[in-house]
Design a protein around this motif. Sequence first.
Motif, PDB file in Angstrom:
ATOM      1  N   HIS A   1      99.860 137.465  11.384  1.00  0.00           N
ATOM      2  CA  HIS A   1      99.441 138.351  12.469  1.00  0.00           C
ATOM      3  C   HIS A   1      99.104 137.552  13.717  1.00  0.00           C
ATOM      4  N   ARG A   2      98.368 136.472  13.537  1.00  0.00           N
ATOM      5  CA  ARG A   2      98.003 135.646  14.703  1.00  0.00           C
ATOM      6  C   ARG A   2      99.232 135.051  15.356  1.00  0.00           C
ATOM      7  N   SER A   3     100.174 134.553  14.547  1.00  0.00           N
ATOM      8  CA  SER A   3     101.336 133.879  15.111  1.00  0.00           C
ATOM      9  C   SER A   3     102.266 134.857  15.797  1.00  0.00           C
ATOM     10  N   SER A   4     102.303 136.133  15.327  1.00  0.00           N
ATOM     11  CA  SER A   4     103.214 137.094  15.921  1.00  0.00           C
ATOM     12  C   SER A   4     102.652 137.712  17.191  1.00  0.00           C
ATOM     13  N   VAL A   5     101.341 137.672  17.372  1.00  0.00           N
ATOM     14  CA  VAL A   5     100.730 138.328  18.513  1.00  0.00           C
ATOM     15  C   VAL A   5     100.239 137.327  19.554  1.00  0.00           C
ATOM     16  N   VAL A   6      99.621 136.255  19.143  1.00  0.00           N
ATOM     17  CA  VAL A   6      98.991 135.326  20.076  1.00  0.00           C
ATOM     18  C   VAL A   6      99.533 133.916  19.886  1.00  0.00           C
ATOM     19  N   ASP A   7     100.055 133.353  20.978  1.00  0.00           N
ATOM     20  CA  ASP A   7     100.536 131.969  20.930  1.00  0.00           C
ATOM     21  C   ASP A   7      99.384 130.985  21.046  1.00  0.00           C
ATOM     22  N   HIS A   8      98.406 131.329  21.890  1.00  0.00           N
ATOM     23  CA  HIS A   8      97.245 130.457  22.080  1.00  0.00           C
ATOM     24  C   HIS A   8      95.987 131.283  21.828  1.00  0.00           C
ATOM     25  N   PRO A   9      95.231 130.953  20.794  1.00  0.00           N
ATOM     26  CA  PRO A   9      94.087 131.782  20.408  1.00  0.00           C
ATOM     27  C   PRO A   9      92.875 131.651  21.319  1.00  0.00           C
ATOM     28  N   SER A  10      92.944 130.762  22.311  1.00  0.00           N
ATOM     29  CA  SER A  10      91.799 130.589  23.206  1.00  0.00           C
ATOM     30  C   SER A  10      92.275 130.092  24.562  1.00  0.00           C
ATOM     31  N   TYR A  11      91.407 130.277  25.560  1.00  0.00           N
ATOM     32  CA  TYR A  11      91.688 129.757  26.895  1.00  0.00           C
ATOM     33  C   TYR A  11      91.845 128.242  26.873  1.00  0.00           C
ATOM     34  N   SER A  12      91.007 127.567  26.084  1.00  0.00           N
ATOM     35  CA  SER A  12      91.075 126.107  26.009  1.00  0.00           C
ATOM     36  C   SER A  12      92.417 125.642  25.484  1.00  0.00           C
ATOM     37  N   SER A  13      92.949 126.345  24.484  1.00  0.00           N
ATOM     38  CA  SER A  13      94.255 125.991  23.943  1.00  0.00           C
ATOM     39  C   SER A  13      95.347 126.148  24.993  1.00  0.00           C
ATOM     40  N   ALA A  14      95.308 127.257  25.732  1.00  0.00           N
ATOM     41  CA  ALA A  14      96.309 127.482  26.776  1.00  0.00           C
ATOM     42  C   ALA A  14      96.196 126.443  27.886  1.00  0.00           C
ATOM     43  N   ARG A  15      94.962 126.078  28.251  1.00  0.00           N
ATOM     44  CA  ARG A  15      94.761 125.086  29.306  1.00  0.00           C
ATOM     45  C   ARG A  15      95.281 123.723  28.869  1.00  0.00           C
ATOM     46  N   THR A  16      95.017 123.363  27.623  1.00  0.00           N
ATOM     47  CA  THR A  16      95.484 122.080  27.108  1.00  0.00           C
ATOM     48  C   THR A  16      97.003 122.006  27.092  1.00  0.00           C
ATOM     49  N   HIS A  17      97.648 123.147  26.803  1.00  0.00           N
ATOM     50  CA  HIS A  17      99.105 123.180  26.682  1.00  0.00           C
ATOM     51  C   HIS A  17      99.744 123.938  27.846  1.00  0.00           C
ATOM     52  N   PHE A  18      99.104 123.866  29.028  1.00  0.00           N
ATOM     53  CA  PHE A  18      99.567 124.683  30.147  1.00  0.00           C
ATOM     54  C   PHE A  18     100.999 124.350  30.554  1.00  0.00           C
ATOM     55  N   LYS A  19     101.368 123.082  30.529  1.00  0.00           N
ATOM     56  CA  LYS A  19     102.744 122.716  30.859  1.00  0.00           C
ATOM     57  C   LYS A  19     103.715 123.360  29.872  1.00  0.00           C
ATOM     58  N   ASP A  20     103.342 123.382  28.592  1.00  0.00           N
ATOM     59  CA  ASP A  20     104.191 124.020  27.596  1.00  0.00           C
ATOM     60  C   ASP A  20     104.321 125.512  27.861  1.00  0.00           C
TER      61      ASP A  20
ATOM     62  N   THR B   1     101.588 134.499  24.938  1.00  0.00           N
ATOM     63  CA  THR B   1     100.338 135.255  24.860  1.00  0.00           C
ATOM     64  C   THR B   1      99.145 134.323  24.692  1.00  0.00           C
ATOM     65  N   VAL B   2      98.036 134.699  25.327  1.00  0.00           N
ATOM     66  CA  VAL B   2      96.797 133.921  25.291  1.00  0.00           C
ATOM     67  C   VAL B   2      95.646 134.878  24.990  1.00  0.00           C
ATOM     68  N   ALA B   3      94.827 134.532  24.019  1.00  0.00           N
ATOM     69  CA  ALA B   3      93.679 135.365  23.660  1.00  0.00           C
ATOM     70  C   ALA B   3      92.414 134.814  24.297  1.00  0.00           C
ATOM     71  N   ARG B   4      91.544 135.732  24.717  1.00  0.00           N
ATOM     72  CA  ARG B   4      90.242 135.338  25.261  1.00  0.00           C
ATOM     73  C   ARG B   4      89.253 136.467  25.004  1.00  0.00           C
ATOM     74  N   GLU B   5      88.214 136.163  24.277  1.00  0.00           N
ATOM     75  CA  GLU B   5      87.159 137.124  23.969  1.00  0.00           C
ATOM     76  C   GLU B   5      87.724 138.409  23.371  1.00  0.00           C
ATOM     77  N   GLY B   6      88.662 138.246  22.444  1.00  0.00           N
ATOM     78  CA  GLY B   6      89.201 139.380  21.718  1.00  0.00           C
ATOM     79  C   GLY B   6      90.300 140.149  22.426  1.00  0.00           C
ATOM     80  N   ARG B   7      90.690 139.717  23.618  1.00  0.00           N
ATOM     81  CA  ARG B   7      91.758 140.405  24.347  1.00  0.00           C
ATOM     82  C   ARG B   7      92.900 139.442  24.597  1.00  0.00           C
ATOM     83  N   ALA B   8      94.120 139.973  24.519  1.00  0.00           N
ATOM     84  CA  ALA B   8      95.311 139.142  24.713  1.00  0.00           C
ATOM     85  C   ALA B   8      95.920 139.405  26.080  1.00  0.00           C
ATOM     86  N   SER B   9      96.305 138.324  26.758  1.00  0.00           N
ATOM     87  CA  SER B   9      97.028 138.408  28.017  1.00  0.00           C
ATOM     88  C   SER B   9      98.387 137.742  27.829  1.00  0.00           C
ATOM     89  N   VAL B  10      99.309 138.063  28.723  1.00  0.00           N
ATOM     90  CA  VAL B  10     100.659 137.521  28.587  1.00  0.00           C
ATOM     91  C   VAL B  10     101.064 136.802  29.868  1.00  0.00           C
TER      92      VAL B  10
END
Length: 202
Positions: free
Chosen positions: A59-78, A90-99
């Motif tokens: 479920h996590r892998s199909s909906v959210v690529d990065h489970p936290s803002y920190s993960s997305a920031r670390t891999h921002f180039k990716d 997709t990026v999750a933050r405080e229970g909400r997903a953004s794309v």
Amino acid sequence: MSGDPGLTADMDAAAAQYAARVVGELLVEKPDLTAGEMYGVLVDRAEEARAAARAARNHRSSVVDHPSYSSARTHFKDVLDATERGRSVTVAREGRASVVMPADKLRALFFHAVSPRVELANEDGRVIALMSGRPFVSEGSTVDGALEGLVLSLREYAEDWEARLQGAPNHRDNWALVQLVTLSSDDELLEWLARDSGEADA
């Protein structure tokens, strides 16, 4: 599974503690269980736990690529590299997903999904352009001039919507329209408005 021997030992200890807790609960609930029956229950519980873990992981892998803002920031180039290849990330933050997705693809989606509903008419030698069901009207000496006036009105509306109108009941459904305006150049908006405008009535 190979890896850190210390980690493996910790995992074994945790598994043993879990098994001991389950056995204790079973003895309280069903004190007459035989050793064979207890073993069967333990195997079933372990399989249920593995299935639940797999389901959560999938479920996590199909909906959210990065489970936290920190993960997305670390891999921002990716993240940006993926969107350049046409992927949505997709990026999750405080229970909400953004794309995060390519802006041109999102604009193209809104271009086709949002209808301009432009109507044209001639009045005393002037071309009147209005958007049916929306509070936008403009006039000009030509069709192009009237449509250019609509573009200016849409730009002003998008700014007002972002600043104060988006929560109003009679404006909140214009989210897609505002995104289209924000993502489009003036020429792209003119192309969109002219899509179904036709010719001015004589």
